[in-house]
Write an enzyme that holds these catalytic residues in place. Sequence first.
Site, mmCIF file in Angstrom:
data_model
loop_
_atom_site.group_PDB
_atom_site.id
_atom_site.type_symbol
_atom_site.label_atom_id
_atom_site.label_comp_id
_atom_site.label_asym_id
_atom_site.label_seq_id
_atom_site.Cartn_x
_atom_site.Cartn_y
_atom_site.Cartn_z
ATOM 1 N N LYS A 25 0.839 -1.209 0.000
ATOM 2 C CA LYS A 25 0.000 0.000 0.000
ATOM 3 C C LYS A 25 0.874 1.259 0.000
ATOM 4 C CE LYS A 25 -3.782 1.977 2.682
ATOM 5 N NZ LYS A 25 -4.366 2.575 1.475
ATOM 6 N N GLY B 226 -6.246 -2.615 -14.048
ATOM 7 C CA GLY B 226 -7.608 -2.124 -14.205
ATOM 8 C C GLY B 226 -8.579 -3.255 -14.455
ATOM 9 N N GLY C 226 -7.816 7.277 1.040
ATOM 10 C CA GLY C 226 -7.080 8.490 1.392
ATOM 11 C C GLY C 226 -5.656 8.241 1.853
ATOM 12 N N CYS D 230 -3.336 9.212 -7.405
ATOM 13 C CA CYS D 230 -4.377 8.907 -6.423
ATOM 14 C C CYS D 230 -5.425 10.013 -6.437
ATOM 15 C CB CYS D 230 -3.805 8.775 -5.011
ATOM 16 S SG CYS D 230 -5.104 8.434 -3.802
ATOM 17 N N THR E 53 -8.429 -5.001 -7.486
ATOM 18 C CA THR E 53 -9.687 -5.204 -6.757
ATOM 19 C C THR E 53 -10.054 -6.677 -6.603
ATOM 20 O OG1 THR E 53 -10.427 -3.030 -7.448
ATOM 21 C CG2 THR E 53 -12.146 -4.579 -6.804
ATOM 22 N N ASN F 90 -13.546 3.705 -4.075
ATOM 23 C CA ASN F 90 -12.854 3.821 -2.797
ATOM 24 C C ASN F 90 -12.346 5.236 -2.608
ATOM 25 O OD1 ASN F 90 -9.720 4.174 -2.642
ATOM 26 N ND2 ASN F 90 -10.078 2.953 -4.494
ATOM 27 N N LYS G 100 2.925 5.620 -12.137
ATOM 28 C CA LYS G 100 1.541 5.119 -12.207
ATOM 29 C C LYS G 100 0.622 6.239 -12.651
ATOM 30 C CE LYS G 100 -1.952 2.361 -9.885
ATOM 31 N NZ LYS G 100 -2.235 1.468 -8.761
#
Lengths: 304, 284
Positions: free
Chosen positions: A44, A241, A71, A129, A264, A68, A163
């Site tokens: 993460k 994705g 944060g 993000c 996911t 999501n 990314k």
Amino acid sequence: MDLSVSLGRLRLPNPVMVASGTFGYAREMQGLVDLGRLGGILPKTITKQPRPGNAPWRTIETPAGMLNSIGLDNDGIDSFLEKLMPYLASLGVPIVVSVAGRSADEFVELAQQLDGVTGVAAVELNISCPNVSGGVDFGTDPAMCEDLVRRCREATEVPILAKLTPNVTRIADMARAASAGGADALSMINTCLGMAVDWRNRRPMLGNVMGGLSGPAIKPIALRCVYQARQVTDTPIIGIGGIANINDVMEFLVAGATAVQLGTVNFYHPRASMEVLDALPGALEELSAGSVTEVVGTLNTEKK
Amino acid sequence: MPFALEAVSTSVPVVENVQLATRTYRVRIECPQIARQVVPGQFLMLKLAGNDDPLLGRAFALYDTVDDASGQPAMVDIVYLVMGKMTARLARYQPGQMLDVWGPLGNGFEVPECDRLIMVAGGIGQTPMLALGKEYLGGRSYGQPARSVHQPQHVSLLYGVRSADLVAGEADFRAAGIDLKLASDDGSVGHHGFVTELLAHTLEETTGQRRQVVCCGPEVMMERVAEVCHSAGVPCQVSLETPMACGIGICFSCVAKIRQPDGSWDYRRTCVEGPVFDAQAIEW
């Protein structure tokens, strides 16, 4: 069957990685997944300072996907290096550390702190993000993106991945910019900005109002982005994705990705990465390929 | 922190799926690996196998385990309330249909030695209480190796519902020897009023005894139970029902504000640090 792939200076035993933010810090998965089989693990995202993250609700299911707004909840890089990195390094798997800075200086500092750390195979710059303010400009302004990637490359020896966010008008411009800055590979895509509404209470469903859409719903967008980036750069691409099974993996490879990250799907099918790895050699054989690289970017778009 | 080290992820058949009350069902699944390990207060993630709509799994507390013919735990009972798409579809599932399951997950209840174990449930929050009550009354063991527990002299369940038709598992609780007291919002069964009133009354009656309260239900009710216990000086554990996406600690969705040793709070994952927390640790 040769499953190994090269992403610039980063070499992976196979192309199947797990995406940042969808696999915790890997130790959560050790009972469910044979971690040593993965091509790479992205823990993460880490920031310079600890961040508590956004107020709940942080996720909400949507058709064929989820939103999501976590944060970037994390304890900061110092805690990461002390408490989490030793375990990750012990796995014998390339660890690609995802980082997010609020400024170019912070990104560079994070990359420098990770450079040379045992077990760190590469750094992925999370310039995409959607759930935090600051940082995201690096993913939407080509000049800023190029400059940031260049600065991180010049300041470190560690392979640098960028990314990218799909939330731009022309993804090709961003792919070109990150490549010009010297990215070893482009990770694409991060989540698509979205939202969900509870009309009866006239409230947003997410605590942070908007969030990032992920899951099978965004796979066509991700494939299109990979394909468009492939047209404008030779920099290796990591497809991300909505990848959930071997068919999805093969689609991304053919469209131009050299490797993939499963995201996911780890939430709703914790062993998906293992099933994909089991099926990969057979799928390559079906295309009469002796290696992963043989099928990368072999999409035929000529009119029939 | 329990990182699902012993958890399994597999597909299992439904053994039976029966209605217990209005919109409330009990599904029995055959999964010996989970049945042997799971302890009261832990949960499982369930998903309709081969069906990605809904996409994400749903968290369900252990209701009880069931033995096979050889006397080994082989099946898991889950009691669920039909709330949305997943549970509406699950309610129509027949024996033999498959569910994806991963678990056991979370920490479960661990009750310190006491004279009276007082379980307080609101609505479908009753589901973790049957196994816990059985375990602490010595009626059934859970875990591998089986957990040894200090048996209290008395185990009660104070169970609040909106109306009588929603009372689920009454016979199970009574058969287990649990002293069941009901409360209903509309007065159609038991005490007419909130379950927290039953709790306050019970705590008054049992002053001087070593008591332990465990609680599961709507957040507003758990907060009130925590207050009642705090003012009576009775320790209380709550099992949070925070919505989860993965159940295994990798998504960071299911956070709750948990007080830290330095007095500040931090968002902590309910799935791996809970779902059971000391009520005093929660910043409501």
